[in-house]
Design a protein around this motif. Structure first.
Motif, PDB file in Angstrom:
ATOM      1  N   PRO A  13      93.207 -30.256 114.406  1.00  0.00           N
ATOM      2  CA  PRO A  13      93.706 -30.782 115.723  1.00  0.00           C
ATOM      3  C   PRO A  13      94.442 -30.419 116.552  1.00  0.00           C
ATOM      4  O   PRO A  13      94.688 -30.340 117.573  1.00  0.00           O
ATOM      5  N   ALA A  14      95.993 -29.649 115.643  1.00  0.00           N
ATOM      6  CA  ALA A  14      97.231 -28.431 117.017  1.00  0.00           C
ATOM      7  C   ALA A  14      96.452 -27.891 117.996  1.00  0.00           C
ATOM      8  O   ALA A  14      96.549 -27.407 118.846  1.00  0.00           O
ATOM      9  N   ARG A  15      94.840 -27.430 117.728  1.00  0.00           N
ATOM     10  CA  ARG A  15      94.109 -26.356 118.818  1.00  0.00           C
ATOM     11  C   ARG A  15      94.276 -27.538 119.700  1.00  0.00           C
ATOM     12  O   ARG A  15      94.185 -27.075 121.186  1.00  0.00           O
ATOM     13  N   GLY A  16      93.852 -28.447 119.847  1.00  0.00           N
ATOM     14  CA  GLY A  16      93.076 -29.294 120.575  1.00  0.00           C
ATOM     15  C   GLY A  16      94.743 -29.867 121.427  1.00  0.00           C
ATOM     16  O   GLY A  16      94.781 -29.599 123.073  1.00  0.00           O
ATOM     17  N   LYS A  17      95.744 -30.278 120.368  1.00  0.00           N
ATOM     18  CA  LYS A  17      96.877 -30.537 121.055  1.00  0.00           C
ATOM     19  C   LYS A  17      97.258 -29.367 122.122  1.00  0.00           C
ATOM     20  O   LYS A  17      98.120 -29.370 123.282  1.00  0.00           O
ATOM     21  N   VAL A  18      97.086 -28.017 121.633  1.00  0.00           N
ATOM     22  CA  VAL A  18      97.801 -27.006 122.489  1.00  0.00           C
ATOM     23  C   VAL A  18      97.126 -27.205 123.335  1.00  0.00           C
ATOM     24  O   VAL A  18      97.447 -26.128 125.181  1.00  0.00           O
ATOM     25  N   SER A  19      95.836 -26.661 123.099  1.00  0.00           N
ATOM     26  CA  SER A  19      95.077 -26.899 125.221  1.00  0.00           C
ATOM     27  C   SER A  19      95.677 -27.642 125.850  1.00  0.00           C
ATOM     28  O   SER A  19      95.301 -27.280 127.159  1.00  0.00           O
ATOM     29  N   ASP A  20      95.372 -29.143 125.305  1.00  0.00           N
ATOM     30  CA  ASP A  20      96.006 -30.482 126.314  1.00  0.00           C
ATOM     31  C   ASP A  20      97.584 -30.258 126.636  1.00  0.00           C
ATOM     32  O   ASP A  20      97.197 -29.985 128.359  1.00  0.00           O
ATOM     33  N   LEU A  21      98.167 -28.791 126.356  1.00  0.00           N
ATOM     34  CA  LEU A  21      99.956 -28.901 126.428  1.00  0.00           C
ATOM     35  C   LEU A  21      99.280 -27.768 127.908  1.00  0.00           C
ATOM     36  O   LEU A  21     100.139 -27.646 128.542  1.00  0.00           O
ATOM     37  N   GLY A  26     100.662 -25.957 131.897  1.00  0.00           N
ATOM     38  CA  GLY A  26     100.797 -24.393 132.564  1.00  0.00           C
ATOM     39  C   GLY A  26     100.941 -23.749 133.637  1.00  0.00           C
ATOM     40  O   GLY A  26     101.593 -22.423 133.627  1.00  0.00           O
ATOM     41  N   ASP A  27     101.284 -24.616 134.604  1.00  0.00           N
ATOM     42  CA  ASP A  27     102.255 -24.082 135.844  1.00  0.00           C
ATOM     43  C   ASP A  27     103.737 -23.406 135.247  1.00  0.00           C
ATOM     44  O   ASP A  27     104.335 -22.727 135.966  1.00  0.00           O
ATOM     45  N   LYS A  28     104.706 -24.419 134.468  1.00  0.00           N
ATOM     46  CA  LYS A  28     105.516 -24.344 133.782  1.00  0.00           C
ATOM     47  C   LYS A  28     105.593 -22.877 133.210  1.00  0.00           C
ATOM     48  O   LYS A  28     106.546 -22.513 133.953  1.00  0.00           O
ATOM     49  N   VAL A  29     105.186 -22.944 132.579  1.00  0.00           N
ATOM     50  CA  VAL A  29     105.102 -21.823 131.625  1.00  0.00           C
ATOM     51  C   VAL A  29     105.073 -20.753 132.449  1.00  0.00           C
ATOM     52  O   VAL A  29     105.690 -19.339 131.877  1.00  0.00           O
ATOM     53  N   HIS A  31     105.295 -19.994 135.970  1.00  0.00           N
ATOM     54  CA  HIS A  31     106.242 -20.333 136.378  1.00  0.00           C
ATOM     55  C   HIS A  31     107.876 -19.288 135.005  1.00  0.00           C
ATOM     56  O   HIS A  31     108.299 -18.208 135.539  1.00  0.00           O
ATOM     57  N   GLY A  32     108.035 -19.809 134.103  1.00  0.00           N
ATOM     58  CA  GLY A  32     108.914 -18.950 132.761  1.00  0.00           C
ATOM     59  C   GLY A  32     108.892 -18.024 132.417  1.00  0.00           C
ATOM     60  O   GLY A  32     109.181 -16.588 132.573  1.00  0.00           O
ATOM     61  N   LEU A  33     107.300 -17.002 132.958  1.00  0.00           N
ATOM     62  CA  LEU A  33     106.552 -15.707 132.238  1.00  0.00           C
ATOM     63  C   LEU A  33     107.362 -14.650 133.088  1.00  0.00           C
ATOM     64  O   LEU A  33     107.784 -13.688 133.080  1.00  0.00           O
ATOM     65  N   ASP A  34     107.341 -15.838 134.435  1.00  0.00           N
ATOM     66  CA  ASP A  34     107.438 -14.187 136.145  1.00  0.00           C
ATOM     67  C   ASP A  34     108.806 -14.070 135.939  1.00  0.00           C
ATOM     68  O   ASP A  34     109.127 -13.834 136.434  1.00  0.00           O
ATOM     69  N   LYS A  35     109.356 -15.666 135.539  1.00  0.00           N
ATOM     70  CA  LYS A  35     111.230 -15.320 135.845  1.00  0.00           C
ATOM     71  C   LYS A  35     111.833 -14.536 134.893  1.00  0.00           C
ATOM     72  O   LYS A  35     112.914 -13.629 135.238  1.00  0.00           O
ATOM     73  N   ASP A  64      95.428 -18.934 130.246  1.00  0.00           N
ATOM     74  CA  ASP A  64      94.661 -20.240 130.571  1.00  0.00           C
ATOM     75  C   ASP A  64      93.415 -19.897 130.220  1.00  0.00           C
ATOM     76  O   ASP A  64      92.465 -21.467 130.060  1.00  0.00           O
ATOM     77  N   ARG A  65      92.808 -19.376 129.240  1.00  0.00           N
ATOM     78  CA  ARG A  65      91.760 -19.543 128.025  1.00  0.00           C
ATOM     79  C   ARG A  65      92.513 -20.074 127.364  1.00  0.00           C
ATOM     80  O   ARG A  65      91.821 -21.137 126.983  1.00  0.00           O
ATOM     81  N   LEU A  66      93.538 -21.253 126.906  1.00  0.00           N
ATOM     82  CA  LEU A  66      93.964 -22.165 126.850  1.00  0.00           C
ATOM     83  C   LEU A  66      93.820 -23.285 127.284  1.00  0.00           C
ATOM     84  O   LEU A  66      92.793 -24.280 126.641  1.00  0.00           O
ATOM     85  N   ALA A  67      93.614 -23.150 128.549  1.00  0.00           N
ATOM     86  CA  ALA A  67      94.084 -24.752 129.136  1.00  0.00           C
ATOM     87  C   ALA A  67      92.084 -24.901 129.208  1.00  0.00           C
ATOM     88  O   ALA A  67      92.323 -26.089 129.638  1.00  0.00           O
ATOM     89  N   HIS A  68      91.873 -24.160 129.417  1.00  0.00           N
ATOM     90  CA  HIS A  68      89.639 -24.245 129.869  1.00  0.00           C
ATOM     91  C   HIS A  68      89.087 -23.798 128.794  1.00  0.00           C
ATOM     92  O   HIS A  68      88.186 -24.140 129.320  1.00  0.00           O
ATOM     93  N   LYS A  69      89.825 -24.005 127.836  1.00  0.00           N
ATOM     94  CA  LYS A  69      88.920 -24.063 126.436  1.00  0.00           C
ATOM     95  C   LYS A  69      87.932 -24.665 126.263  1.00  0.00           C
ATOM     96  O   LYS A  69      86.569 -24.497 126.033  1.00  0.00           O
ATOM     97  N   ASP A  70      88.233 -26.007 126.542  1.00  0.00           N
ATOM     98  CA  ASP A  70      87.170 -27.235 126.259  1.00  0.00           C
ATOM     99  C   ASP A  70      86.557 -27.526 127.547  1.00  0.00           C
ATOM    100  O   ASP A  70      85.981 -28.946 127.468  1.00  0.00           O
TER     101      ASP A  70
END
Length: 96
Positions: A13-21, A26-29, A31-35, A64-70
Motif C-alpha cells: 500500500p505504501a508503494r501506491g501512495k508514493v506513486s500517487d504523491l 513531481g514538478d515541485k520535487v 524544482h526542489g532538486l534543481d534548487k 519519473d519512474r515512480l510517477a509513471h509506474k502504474d
C-alpha cells in the motif's frame, strides 16, 4: 523467505501512495532538486558540477519512474523512454 514476503505485503500500500504523491507533486520535487543542486554547486564553486548534475538527473529519473509506474505499458522494462533506468553504475574517478 517468510520475512521478505511479509515485508512486501506490508509495503504494497505504501508503494501506491508514493506513486500517487510522485504523480501529484513531481514538478515541485523536481524544482526542489534543481534548487538544491544549484545551491550546492554555488557553495562548492563548481568543483563538483558534473557529479551534482548526474545525481540530480538520477533523482529526477527515479521520480519519473515512480510517477509513471502504474500507467499501462510501462511495467516490465518498456516505458517512458527515459534511458536512466538502465544507466550502468558509476565507476570511481581516476586518481591522478
Amino acid at each position: 523467505m517468510g520475512l521478505i514476503d511479509h515485508l512486501k505485503a506490508r509495503l504494497g500500500p505504501a508503494r501506491g501512495k508514493v506513486s500517487d504523491l510522485a504523480q501529484q507533486h513531481g514538478d515541485k520535487v523536481q524544482h526542489g532538486l534543481d534548487k538544491a543542486a544549484k545551491a550546492v554547486d554555488e557553495k562548492t564553486k563548481g568543483k563538483y558540477s558534473n557529479r551534482i548534475h548526474t545525481g540530480t538527473d538520477k533523482a529526477k529519473g527515479a521520480m519519473d519512474r515512480l510517477a509513471h509506474k502504474d500507467e499501462p505499458g510501462t511495467e516490465g522494462g518498456g516505458g517512458s523512454g527515459g534511458g536512466d533506468m538502465f544507466t550502468p553504475p558509476r565507476t570511481p574517478p581516476p586518481t591522478s
